[in-house]
Scaffold this motif. Structure first.
Motif, short mmCIF file in Angstrom:
data_model
loop_
_atom_site.label_atom_id
_atom_site.label_comp_id
_atom_site.label_asym_id
_atom_site.label_seq_id
_atom_site.Cartn_x
_atom_site.Cartn_y
_atom_site.Cartn_z
N ILE A 1 0.84 -1.19 0.00
CA ILE A 1 0.00 0.00 0.00
C ILE A 1 0.88 1.24 0.00
CG2 ILE A 1 -1.75 1.31 1.26
CD1 ILE A 1 -2.72 -1.33 2.47
N GLY B 1 -0.28 5.12 0.04
CA GLY B 1 -1.34 6.12 0.03
C GLY B 1 -2.67 5.48 -0.32
N ASP B 2 -3.28 5.94 -1.41
CA ASP B 2 -4.59 5.45 -1.83
C ASP B 2 -4.51 4.39 -2.92
OD1 ASP B 2 -5.93 7.06 -0.05
OD2 ASP B 2 -6.13 8.72 -1.46
N ARG C 1 -7.65 1.04 -5.78
CA ARG C 1 -7.59 2.44 -5.36
C ARG C 1 -8.63 2.67 -4.26
NH1 ARG C 1 -8.12 5.73 -10.33
NH2 ARG C 1 -10.24 4.96 -10.29
N ARG C 2 -8.19 3.39 -3.21
CA ARG C 2 -9.12 3.74 -2.13
C ARG C 2 -10.10 4.79 -2.65
NH1 ARG C 2 -7.00 3.41 3.13
NH2 ARG C 2 -5.07 4.25 2.26
N GLN C 3 -11.36 4.58 -2.30
CA GLN C 3 -12.43 5.48 -2.70
C GLN C 3 -12.66 6.52 -1.60
OE1 GLN C 3 -13.73 4.87 -5.98
NE2 GLN C 3 -11.84 3.69 -5.72
N PRO C 4 -13.37 7.61 -1.91
CA PRO C 4 -13.61 8.64 -0.89
C PRO C 4 -14.28 8.12 0.38
CG PRO C 4 -14.15 9.49 -3.07
CD PRO C 4 -13.86 8.03 -3.23
N GLY D 1 -13.60 5.33 1.81
CA GLY D 1 -12.68 4.43 2.49
C GLY D 1 -12.67 3.01 1.94
N TRP E 1 -12.30 0.12 -1.22
CA TRP E 1 -11.31 -0.08 -2.28
C TRP E 1 -11.98 -0.70 -3.49
CZ3 TRP E 1 -6.08 1.15 -1.65
CH2 TRP E 1 -5.70 1.52 -0.36
#
Length: 120
Positions: free
Chosen positions: A77, A79-80, A100-103, A105, A107
């Motif tokens: 990992i 960051g995002d 990718r992490r979404q707004p 929280g 993925w």
């Protein structure tokens, strides 16, 4: 709003994929991918976009494939963005996904290389 369980750890996506695919739920599988995701499948081809990925899995599921959970390798990992991977039980070499992490929280997959084998 989706009724599907979200992946709040990158590793959750593989478990959710297996559960949904084994139920024949192509829409549920597609919900694990970002709208602009890219999948290297079928071998030697590229499938891009959530709707195209849903159609791909809808067609694949007509053959009623069964998936087994595979033990994930350590997730990387930064960051995002994260890299998840598993050594497949079927001996196809490896599987790797960039998520990718979404707004909220959760993925989603953005890049998916389900097989590292040469297309025939």
């Amino acid at each position: 709003m989706s009724e599907y369980e979200k992946a709040y750890r990158p590793e959750d996506i593989t478990r959710l994929f297996v559960e949904r695919a084994n139920k024949g739920d192509a829409t549920g599988v597609a919900e694990l991918y970002a709208e602009d995701a890219v999948v290297a499948f079928p071998p030697g081809q590229i499938t891009q976009g959530r709707e195209a990925i849903r159609k791909l899995w809808e067609m694949a599921m007509t053959r009623n494939p069964k998936f087994e959970p595979e033990e994930p390798l350590p997730t990387l990992i930064n960051g995002d963005i994260a890299l998840t991977s598993t050594p497949p039980k079927d001996g196809t070499g490896a599987r790797a996904q960039v998520v990718r992490r979404q707004p909220d929280g959760s993925w989603l997959r953005i890049l998916d290389q389900p097989e590292f084998i040469q297309p025939k």
